[in-house]
Design a protein around this motif. Structure first.
Motif, short mmCIF file in Angstrom:
data_model
loop_
_atom_site.label_atom_id
_atom_site.label_comp_id
_atom_site.label_asym_id
_atom_site.label_seq_id
_atom_site.Cartn_x
_atom_site.Cartn_y
_atom_site.Cartn_z
N LEU A 40 0.83 -1.21 0.00
CA LEU A 40 0.00 0.00 0.00
C LEU A 40 0.86 1.25 0.00
O LEU A 40 0.56 2.23 -0.69
CB LEU A 40 -0.93 0.01 1.21
N ALA A 41 1.94 1.21 0.76
CA ALA A 41 2.83 2.38 0.82
C ALA A 41 3.50 2.63 -0.52
O ALA A 41 3.80 3.77 -0.87
CB ALA A 41 3.89 2.17 1.90
N GLY A 42 3.73 1.56 -1.29
CA GLY A 42 4.39 1.70 -2.58
C GLY A 42 3.45 1.93 -3.74
O GLY A 42 3.86 2.00 -4.89
N SER A 43 2.15 2.06 -3.43
CA SER A 43 1.17 2.28 -4.49
C SER A 43 1.38 3.64 -5.13
O SER A 43 1.67 4.64 -4.46
CB SER A 43 -0.24 2.19 -3.92
N ALA A 44 1.20 3.69 -6.45
CA ALA A 44 1.36 4.95 -7.18
C ALA A 44 0.18 5.88 -6.97
O ALA A 44 0.29 7.09 -7.17
CB ALA A 44 1.53 4.67 -8.68
N ALA A 45 -0.93 5.35 -6.55
CA ALA A 45 -2.13 6.17 -6.35
C ALA A 45 -1.96 7.07 -5.13
O ALA A 45 -1.20 6.77 -4.21
CB ALA A 45 -3.36 5.27 -6.18
N ALA A 46 -2.67 8.17 -5.12
CA ALA A 46 -2.65 9.07 -3.96
C ALA A 46 -3.23 8.33 -2.76
O ALA A 46 -4.32 7.76 -2.86
CB ALA A 46 -3.45 10.32 -4.26
N PRO A 47 -2.52 8.31 -1.63
CA PRO A 47 -3.01 7.55 -0.47
C PRO A 47 -4.24 8.20 0.15
O PRO A 47 -4.40 9.42 0.11
CB PRO A 47 -1.82 7.59 0.48
N PRO A 48 -5.13 7.40 0.74
CA PRO A 48 -6.28 7.93 1.46
C PRO A 48 -5.80 8.70 2.69
O PRO A 48 -4.61 8.66 3.04
CB PRO A 48 -7.05 6.67 1.85
N PRO A 49 -6.71 9.37 3.39
CA PRO A 49 -6.29 10.22 4.51
C PRO A 49 -5.87 9.47 5.77
O PRO A 49 -5.20 10.04 6.63
CB PRO A 49 -7.54 11.07 4.78
N GLY A 50 -6.25 8.22 5.91
CA GLY A 50 -5.93 7.48 7.13
C GLY A 50 -4.54 6.88 7.12
O GLY A 50 -3.78 7.02 6.16
N ARG A 51 -4.21 6.19 8.19
CA ARG A 51 -2.94 5.50 8.31
C ARG A 51 -3.17 4.00 8.27
O ARG A 51 -4.27 3.52 8.59
CB ARG A 51 -2.24 5.89 9.61
#
Length: 271
Positions: free
Chosen positions: A58-69
């Protein structure tokens, strides 16, 4: 996988979710879905490396991350002390838990009267006691805040007898009824407790029952010799199908639903 959210918005933004069994299969799908829909997720699994790999992906995903952790933590739900410590650590780092999803489970197959003591104890320790341990740590705090949602992922085997799956089915039935009883006791406190009962789902656990990599026809067409129904929809479930059902029941869209058991099995149980 409908990680962007079935309803097209971040319906869990600002909320904290605690998910067990999140290293693979249905648990991973649930953790990913809640995270994609805005939740801060504490993803736990007895296999710490597996859940860490999910977090890394998930951390390496190219998409913009959601607001949560998204936090990956090793956890054996059969250990009450470990559960207590994991929940306390999660609350200290992210805040109170708003959503608990119990997915962790183990499978034992074989004739009912031939299950040995060790196997029986282990299946119940994870599948039943594990649900008790997490709920005991999280539900009272939810009640104190006047809100919260608990979803236990059980199995259609909890309500439909299965040949060679007595220990697994009995443990899931126990987890199901515990969750419903908890829901009754906590209903006036604003805590909703529901169950999702998957049928055959394409996971490592399911594949361990197959002889090859393809879905056996007996799974889709039924197996009269084992008193197993066909799947009317003609397909095996994807973990995301189950995750979407969990996300719905955990969300405010299901605010008037509690103590219910939702079968996600393509119609196989005829429920």
């Amino acid at each position: 996988m409908t990680e962007s959210g079935a309803s097209g918005h971040l319906r869990f933004a600002g909320r904290v979710a605690f998910v067990t069994g999140a290293g693979r299969g249905i648990g991973e799908a649930v953790a990913r879905t809640l995270y994609a829909q805005g939740a801060s997720v504490v993803a736990t699994d007895v296999d710490g490396a597996a859940v860490a790999a999910v977090a890394a992906a998930l951390a390496g995903s190219a998409a913009a991350p959601p607001p949560g952790r998204f936090l990956a933590r090793p956890l054996d739900v059969a250990d009450p002390g470990a559960v207590r410590a994991a929940v306390a650590a999660a609350v200290a780092e992210l805040g109170p838990v708003d959503v608990l999803v119990n997915v962790a489970g183990v499978l034992h197959t074989g004739p009912a009267a031939a299950v040995d003591d060790e196997a029986w104890a282990r299946v119940f320790a994870v599948n039943s006691s594990g649900v008790f341990h997490t709920c005991r740590e999280i539900a009272p705090a939810m009640a104190g805040r006047g809100r919260g949602s608990i979803v236990t992922v059980a199995s259609d085997a909890a309500g439909v007898p299965r040949v060679g799956m007595a220990a697994y089915a009995a443990s899931k039935a126990a987890a199901t009824m515990f969750t419903k009883c908890l829901g009754l006791e906590y209903a006036r406190s604003g805590v909703r407790c529901n169950v999702v009962a998957p049928g055959s789902t394409d996971t490592a656990m399911q594949r361990s029952l197959w002889e090859g990599d393809s879905v056996p026809q007996r799974v889709l067409e039924g197996d009269p010799g084992r008193y197993r129904n066909a799947v009317p929809l003609g397909r095996i479930a994807d973990p995301a199908d189950v995750a979407d059902a969990v996300a719905f029941l955990a969300s405010d869209e299901a605010r008037h639903i509690t103590m219910q058991q939702l079968y996600v099995d393509g119609g196989a149980s005829m429920r």
